[in-house]
Design a protein around this motif. Structure first.
Motif: not given
Length: 282
Positions: A214-216, A259-260, A266-272
C-alpha cells in the motif's frame, strides 16, 4: 506432425485457411490422452493461426470458436511442457491481448487471461510490460462503456494474471516486481473512470498484499506528478494535480484497516526521513 506440415505452418500467415476444416484438428489438441512428440513445435503455428483469424477481413461463423480453441490449445501446451522447452520469444502476448480487445465473449476473455497468467509464470519479465497495456485497454473499455463485462475483465486480470508474476518468488525477489505493478497502476489511473478507481485500487492491493504494497502507491503517484514535464512547466497544473492526487489517495486509504494504514504510514515516513534536506545540482 510431419515435416511437410511444419514447413507449411511457417507460411500460414500468408495462406488462405478453411477454418471449418481446421476445427477438428484443433479440437484433437484438447485431448489430454493424445501423445504428441515435440509438442513445443506446435506453439508457433497455433499463435499464427490465432493471428490469422484476428486479421481475417471477412467475418466467418466459427471465429469466436477458433479463438477459444487456439487459446485453450496454447494453454494446454504450456501447461504440459517443461520450462526449458518454453521459448519466451515465441510467446506472443500482443496477439493474446489483441484477441481480448476484439472479443465481447466472456469465455474467450477468460481463456486469454488464463493464457496470459501462464505466460506470466513462465516469462514474468516479458509479461510485466503488458500489464500497463492491459490496464489501459480495460480502463478504456470502462470509460467508453462502463459495463459489468469490462469490470469483470479488470477484476480477472488483477486476480489471475498479476499474482502469476510473483507467485513463486521469495520476498526479496517479489518486492521490485510488486513495486513495478503498483507503478503501472498509478501511471494508468487516468485510463480508469473516477467512480471505479477506489474499487479497483482496493482489489489490486488485496490481491498483491496491502500490508506489503500500500505504501508504494502514494510515493509513486506524487513522484510521477512532480517529475511530469507538463507539471514542471506549469505551476497551476502542478498544484491541481497534487490536490487531486492527495484526495484520491485519502479516499483510497480509507478502505483499509487501521493496522494496514499504520504499517504503510510508518514506511512512508521512513522514506521521507531518508530524503536529503536539499537537492544538490551537479
Amino acid at each position: 506432425i510431419s515435416k511437410e506440415n511444419e514447413v507449411t505452418s511457417k507460411n500460414l500467415i500468408n495462406t488462405m485457411i478453411n477454418w471449418k476444416n481446421l476445427i477438428p484438428s484443433l479440437e484433437i489438441l484438447h485431448n489430454d490422452q493424445l501423445l504428441i512428440n515435440n509438442r513445443h513445435e506446435l506453439i508457433r503455428p497455433i499463435f499464427r493461426m490465432l493471428e490469422k483469424s484476428l486479421n481475417e477481413t471477412n467475418e466467418f461463423e466459427q471465429k469466436t470458436y477458433i479463438h477459444q480453441l487456439c487459446t485453450t490449445a496454447l494453454l494446454n501446451l504450456y501447461t504440459q511442457l517443461k520450462p526449458d522447452e518454453c521459448n519466451p520469444d515465441i510467446f506472443n502476448s500482443e496477439i493474446v491481448m489483441e484477441c481480448m480487445r476484439r472479443t465481447n465473449d466472456l469465455h474467450t476473455t477468460q481463456q486469454c487471461l488464463m493464457l496470459l497468467s501462464k505466460g506470466a509464470q513462465l516469462f514474468p519479465e516479458k509479461l510485466i510490460s503488458m500489464i500497463m497495456a492491459m490496464f489501459a485497454f480495460v480502463g478504456d473499455r470502462l470509460v467508453r462503456k462502463d459495463d459489468l463485462y469490462s469490470y469483470q475483465v479488470m477484476e480477472k486480470t488483477i486476480k489471475t494474471v498479476i499474482p502469476s508474476l510473483y507467485k513463486e518468488k521469495n520476498l526479496e525477489q517479489r518486492r521490485p516486481i510488486l513495486a513495478k505493478i503498483t507503478h503501472v497502476f498509478v501511471t494508468s489511473l487516468a485510463h480508469l473512470p473516477a467512480h471505479r478507481r477506489q474499487d479497483i485500487f482496493r482489489m489490486l492491493m488485496e490481491s498483491i498484499g496491502q500490508d506489503e504494497c500500500l505504501w508504494f502507491a502514494p510515493i509513486q503517484l506524487f513522484d510521477s506528478i512532480l517529475l511530469s514535464p507538463i507539471n514542471k512547466k506549469n505551476e497551476e497544473t502542478l498544484k491541481k494535480s497534487l490536490i487531486d492526487a492527495n484526495e484520491q489517495m485519502l479516499n483510497s486509504f480509507n478502505q483499509f484497516s487501521s493496522s494496514t494504514l499504520l504499517i504503510s504510514l510508518t514506511r512512508i515516513l521512513n522514506v521521507l526521513l531518508n530524503l536529503p534536506d536539499q537537492i544538490t545540482s551537479k
